[in-house]
Design an enzyme around this catalytic site. Structure first.
Site, PDB file in Angstrom:
ATOM      1  CB  SER A  20      -0.889  -0.007   1.241  1.00 45.64           C
ATOM      2  OG  SER A  20      -1.589   1.207   1.334  1.00 45.64           O
ATOM      3  CE  LYS A  44      -1.479   7.171   0.388  1.00 48.85           C
ATOM      4  NZ  LYS A  44      -0.318   6.939   1.291  1.00 48.85           N
ATOM      5  N   GLY A  71       1.010  11.544   4.607  1.00 47.39           N
ATOM      6  CA  GLY A  71      -0.207  11.988   5.286  1.00 47.39           C
ATOM      7  C   GLY A  71      -1.464  11.361   4.713  1.00 47.39           C
ATOM      8  CG  ASN A  98      -3.825   0.353   3.336  1.00 46.92           C
ATOM      9  OD1 ASN A  98      -3.845   1.486   3.817  1.00 46.92           O
ATOM     10  ND2 ASN A  98      -3.124  -0.625   3.876  1.00 46.92           N
ATOM     11  CB  CYS A 129      -3.991   6.195  11.035  1.00 47.57           C
ATOM     12  SG  CYS A 129      -4.248   5.032   9.713  1.00 47.57           S
ATOM     13  N   GLY A 216      12.216   0.639   3.063  1.00 41.67           N
ATOM     14  CA  GLY A 216      13.326   0.312   2.180  1.00 41.67           C
ATOM     15  C   GLY A 216      14.286  -0.699   2.789  1.00 41.67           C
ATOM     16  N   GLY A 243      11.369  -3.823   3.301  1.00 39.83           N
ATOM     17  CA  GLY A 243      12.722  -3.888   2.771  1.00 39.83           C
ATOM     18  C   GLY A 243      12.995  -4.913   1.698  1.00 39.83           C
ATOM     19  N   GLY A 264       7.370  -3.048  -1.428  1.00 33.81           N
ATOM     20  CA  GLY A 264       6.978  -1.648  -1.242  1.00 33.81           C
ATOM     21  C   GLY A 264       7.902  -0.692  -1.970  1.00 33.81           C
ATOM     22  CB  THR A 265      10.732   1.306  -0.659  1.00 38.55           C
ATOM     23  OG1 THR A 265       9.985   1.762   0.482  1.00 38.55           O
ATOM     24  CG2 THR A 265      11.668   2.398  -1.108  1.00 38.55           C
TER      25      THR A 265
HETATM   26  C1  LIG Z   1       5.445   6.573   0.092  1.00 30.35           C
HETATM   27  C2  LIG Z   1       4.831   5.514   0.959  1.00 30.35           C
HETATM   28  C3  LIG Z   1       3.446   5.555   1.238  1.00 30.35           C
HETATM   29  C4  LIG Z   1       2.858   4.594   2.049  1.00 30.35           C
HETATM   30  N1  LIG Z   1       1.507   4.632   2.270  1.00 30.35           N
HETATM   31  C5  LIG Z   1       0.902   3.657   3.008  1.00 30.35           C
HETATM   32  C6  LIG Z   1      -0.513   3.629   3.191  1.00 30.35           C
HETATM   33  O1  LIG Z   1      -1.264   4.463   2.658  1.00 30.35           O
HETATM   34  N2  LIG Z   1      -1.054   2.639   3.964  1.00 30.35           N
HETATM   35  C7  LIG Z   1      -0.269   1.666   4.540  1.00 30.35           C
HETATM   36  O2  LIG Z   1      -0.782   0.770   5.209  1.00 30.35           O
HETATM   37  N3  LIG Z   1       1.082   1.652   4.366  1.00 30.35           N
HETATM   38  C8  LIG Z   1       1.677   2.620   3.615  1.00 30.35           C
HETATM   39  N4  LIG Z   1       3.051   2.597   3.424  1.00 30.35           N
HETATM   40  C9  LIG Z   1       3.860   1.537   4.060  1.00 30.35           C
HETATM   41  C10 LIG Z   1       4.175   0.398   3.087  1.00 30.35           C
HETATM   42  O3  LIG Z   1       2.991  -0.222   2.644  1.00 30.35           O
HETATM   43  C11 LIG Z   1       5.094  -0.653   3.744  1.00 30.35           C
HETATM   44  O4  LIG Z   1       4.461  -1.167   4.901  1.00 30.35           O
HETATM   45  C12 LIG Z   1       6.446  -0.077   4.147  1.00 30.35           C
HETATM   46  O5  LIG Z   1       6.902   0.841   3.203  1.00 30.35           O
HETATM   47  C13 LIG Z   1       7.504  -1.158   4.350  1.00 30.35           C
HETATM   48  O6  LIG Z   1       7.781  -1.884   3.175  1.00 30.35           O
HETATM   49  P1  LIG Z   1       9.025  -1.521   2.180  1.00 30.35           P
HETATM   50  O7  LIG Z   1      10.247  -1.410   3.024  1.00 30.35           O
HETATM   51  O8  LIG Z   1       9.051  -2.666   1.207  1.00 30.35           O
HETATM   52  O9  LIG Z   1       8.662  -0.236   1.538  1.00 30.35           O
HETATM   53  C14 LIG Z   1       3.655   3.562   2.624  1.00 30.35           C
HETATM   54  C15 LIG Z   1       5.044   3.526   2.338  1.00 30.35           C
HETATM   55  C16 LIG Z   1       5.628   4.469   1.515  1.00 30.35           C
HETATM   56  C17 LIG Z   1       7.101   4.387   1.232  1.00 30.35           C
END
Ligand SMILES: Cc1cc2nc3c(=O)[nH]c(=O)nc-3n(C[C@H](O)[C@H](O)[C@H](O)COP(=O)(O)O)c2cc1C
Ligand SMILES: Cc1cc2nc3c(=O)[nH]c(=O)nc-3n(C[C@H](O)[C@H](O)[C@H](O)COP(=O)(O)OP(=O)(O)OC[C@H]3O[C@@H](n4cnc5c(N)ncnc54)[C@H](O)[C@@H]3O)c2cc1C
Ligand code: FES
Lengths: 301, 258
Positions: A20, A44, A71, A98, A129, A216, A243, A264-265
């Site tokens: 998400s 999102k 936000g 989500n 949140c 990340g 990550g 994710g990232t």
């Molecule tokens: C830019 C950005 C926006 C995110 N928005 C949400 C969100 O709206 N809802 C949510 O549950 N997690 C959100 N996350 C968290 C990611 O879904 C994920 O849990 C987190 O980034 C860890 O995974 P990663 O290291 O692979 O990115 C967001 C992460 C990033 C980087």
């Protein structure tokens, strides 16, 4: 090798989803990535009302990671209905919405109003949140509240209900058990970690909100340890994330006890990561003669 | 927009701390327009992590080459200075919206500062071949920051510096104001450069009651519209617009200038 993943009443075609907030609603990536290979697309966050999001800058790079302070910017329920649902109907992969909000009513409202949409495979409830009731402390930090909210949402939907856990707690397994007791079909972890960067020239934090969420490669070991512990605390499936940027990371999550993973990232950086992770999971399974995802769990106690 | 794994043709300094990097452009890849950008993954590993955005400074289908002009600033751009011919170059491109054509009867005034010079040179070259060639004004703090790049003879270029060490003395905005007054034309402004210069360009456009197009900058995550990270404040109902999707080129009147 059977790559499918059962979560409550639903089945995902493969264990590799996209997280998400990092993949929009899918349309953003359709020119770059074959969406039919995605195991699950977590949208999102959707909140009842429109959220313009936070002041800028919203992103800053950190060592092997990034901080974000978006936000929960989104077009609200009405906007989601009008602009995103028609697209989700055409998606070649399962869509998980989500859900976010500032209080229990917000989460209930989103699920209630979207419950009849066939194109939604299931829900992922973002409990990271800031909570209005506890004065900004995340909703997902109090086991009693998590159990109550999960039970309330459970009554509203028969679709797969996944509770997404924040790592910013003393004991993540207590929250996971609360979600299970409330009737969740699965938990996903981890959301971002609280982090900060200070601009030493300007003598102020880079993000206007001072802190943001760290994601990340830097958080891979944190997510992995969380999944390892949670998988041993609950009987429902665990979706692992944090990550992942190559196949080996995803395999580590599966070995630690995850039934599925999310990228994710890494979506921002490598449009070929999904295919590589899927191929890597298949190759690992072939090497060890594994026939299904749960068989990944036999190696590590 | 496409994922293009191509290679470096040339990477050479063009001013103090500025480099021009030319890359091979495969025939299947969509043609970049002035104002559009690419995002490059500078290393295979996790540091620096994010792709970095750079505006195109030129494109030639016949040569199968595109180029960017970049400033050495931090980690990623320092690594870029070490790229050599034949090194792989992993990009997403072309991204965002380019500059629109000028309105009929309007004379394009292109104002560039710092890292904005690349896209403005690209636009100037394009306009020079069109029915509405413009004036390109490139401003810098001092002479060593002005680019040593050869533009077509048909591109009317004015160089200026704050300290008067090269070209005319004065800011690019001041020079633009003088040129417009002398020319007596109905101008349309195009700007790319530091935030202060864009804001001053907008103020000039308001004063003259003419249109201005600005290329905005913001830290990016995905560059495809997915993360909501790269926003700028805009007037109207939406409050924020994404630089990577709605931009990077905006009508200056839509931006909330601070
Ligand atoms: C830019 C950005 C926006 C995110 N928005 C949400 C969100 O709206 N809802 C949510 O549950 N997690 C959100 N996350 C968290 C990611 O879904 C994920 O849990 C987190 O980034 C860890 O995974 P990663 O290291 O692979 O990115 C967001 C992460 C990033 C980087
Ligand atoms: C649409 C767009 C077009 C651009 N075109 C050019 C160009 O033609 N030539 C040029 O020299 N520069 C251009 N830039 C700026 C360029 O992207 C940054 O200078 C570069 O990212 C710096 O990376 P670094 O690691 O060297 O520096 P860092 O030390 O990481 O950062 C230095 C500064 O660069 C900016 N920056 C850092 N990371 C990002 C990111 N992920 N996305 C966007 N900005 C970031 C920030 O303002 C930061 O303060 C453009 C930026 C945008 C948004
Ligand atoms: S960089 Fe992600 S929306 Fe623009």
């Amino acid at each position: 090798m059977d790559l499918s993943v059962r979560i409550g009443p639903g089945t995902l075609p493969n264990p590799v989803g996209v997280a998400s907030g990092t993949f929009g609603y899918g349309s953003e990536y359709e020119k770059l990535i074959d969406l039919s290979i995605i195991g699950a697309l977590y949208t999102k966050a959707v909140t009842p009302e429109v959220r313009p999001g936070n002041a800028t800058p919203r992103i800053i790079e950190t060592p092997a990671g990034m901080l974000n302070s978006i936000g929960l910017a989104n077009n609200g329920l009405a906007g989601f209905r009008a602009a995103k649902i028609p697209y989700l109907r055409t998606l070649p992969c399962p869509a998980v919405v989500n859900v976010a909000g500032a209080k229990g009513d917000d989460y209930a409202k989103v699920i209630e109003e979207l419950a009849a949409e066939d194109c939604i495979w299931g829900w992922e409830v973002n409990l990271s949140c800031p909570n209005v009731k506890t004065g900004g402390l995340a909703l997902g930090t109090d086991p009693t509240e998590v159990e109550q909210l999960t039970a309330r949402l459970r009554k509203l939907t028969s679709k797969p209900l996944i509770i997404k856990l924040t790592p910013n707690v003393t004991d993540i397994t207590a929250i996971a058990r609360a979600a299970e007791a409330g009737g969740a079909d699965a938990v996903s972890c981890i959301n971002t970690l609280v982090g900060m960067v200070i601009d030493t020239k300007a003598l102020r934090p880079v993000l206007p909100g001072k802190t943001g969420g760290l994601s990340g490669p830097a958080i891979l070991p944190v997510g992995l340890a969380a999944v390892y512990r949670v998988a041993r605390a609950v009987r429902i499936p665990v979706v692992g994330l944090g990550g992942i940027s190559e196949a080996d990371h995803a395999v580590q999550y599966l070995l630690a006890g995850a039934h599925a993973v999310q990228i994710g990232t890494a979506n921002f950086i490598d449009p070929t990561v999904h295919q590589k992770v899927l191929d890597g999971i298949r190759a690992f399974a072939a090497l060890h003669n594994l026939k299904s995802i749960p068989e990944f769990h036999q190696f590590i106690d | 927009m496409a994922h293009i794994v191509t290679s470096v043709l040339e990477n050479r300094p063009v001013a103090q701390d500025y480099y021009e990097l030319r890359l091979a452009w495969p025939s299947w890849a969509p043609a970049p327009q002035p104002g559009q950008f690419l995002t490059v993954r500078t290393v295979d590993g996790p540091v620096p992590l994010l792709r970095r955005p750079f505006a195109f400074s030129g494109f030639d289908r016949a040569d199968s080459a595109a180029s960017i002009i970049y400033q050495r600033r931090g980690h990623a751009t320092t690594l870029m200075t070490a790229k050599r011919p034949f090194d792989p170059f992993d990009i997403l491109a072309p991204m965002g919206n380019g500059f629109p054509d000028p309105g009929s009867g309007r004379r394009p005034i292109l104002i560039a500062g710092g890292i904005g010079m690349g896209p403005m040179m690209f636009l100037a070259e394009r306009l020079a071949q069109s029915p509405y060639p413009g004036i390109l004004i490139i401003g810098a703090r001092s002479g060593q920051y002005l680019p040593r790049v050869v533009l077509s003879r048909s591109v009317q270029t004015i160089l200026c510096t704050d300290d008067g060490s090269a070209g005319r003395k004065g800011s690019a905005i001041d020079i633009a104001r003088e040129e417009i007054r002398q020319d007596g034309c109905a101008p349309e402004l195009y700007l790319c450069g530091p935030h202060g210069m864009l804001a001053a360009g907008h103020a000039l456009a308001e004063e003259l009651d003419v249109p201005a197009w600005v290329a905005m900058e913001q830290t990016m995550g995905c560059a495809v519209g997915a993360c909501m990270g790269c926003v700028v404040r805009v007037h109207g109902g939406e409050e924020y617009a994404r630089v990577c999707m709605e931009g990077p080129v905006f009508d200056s009147r839509t931006i909330v200038w601070t």
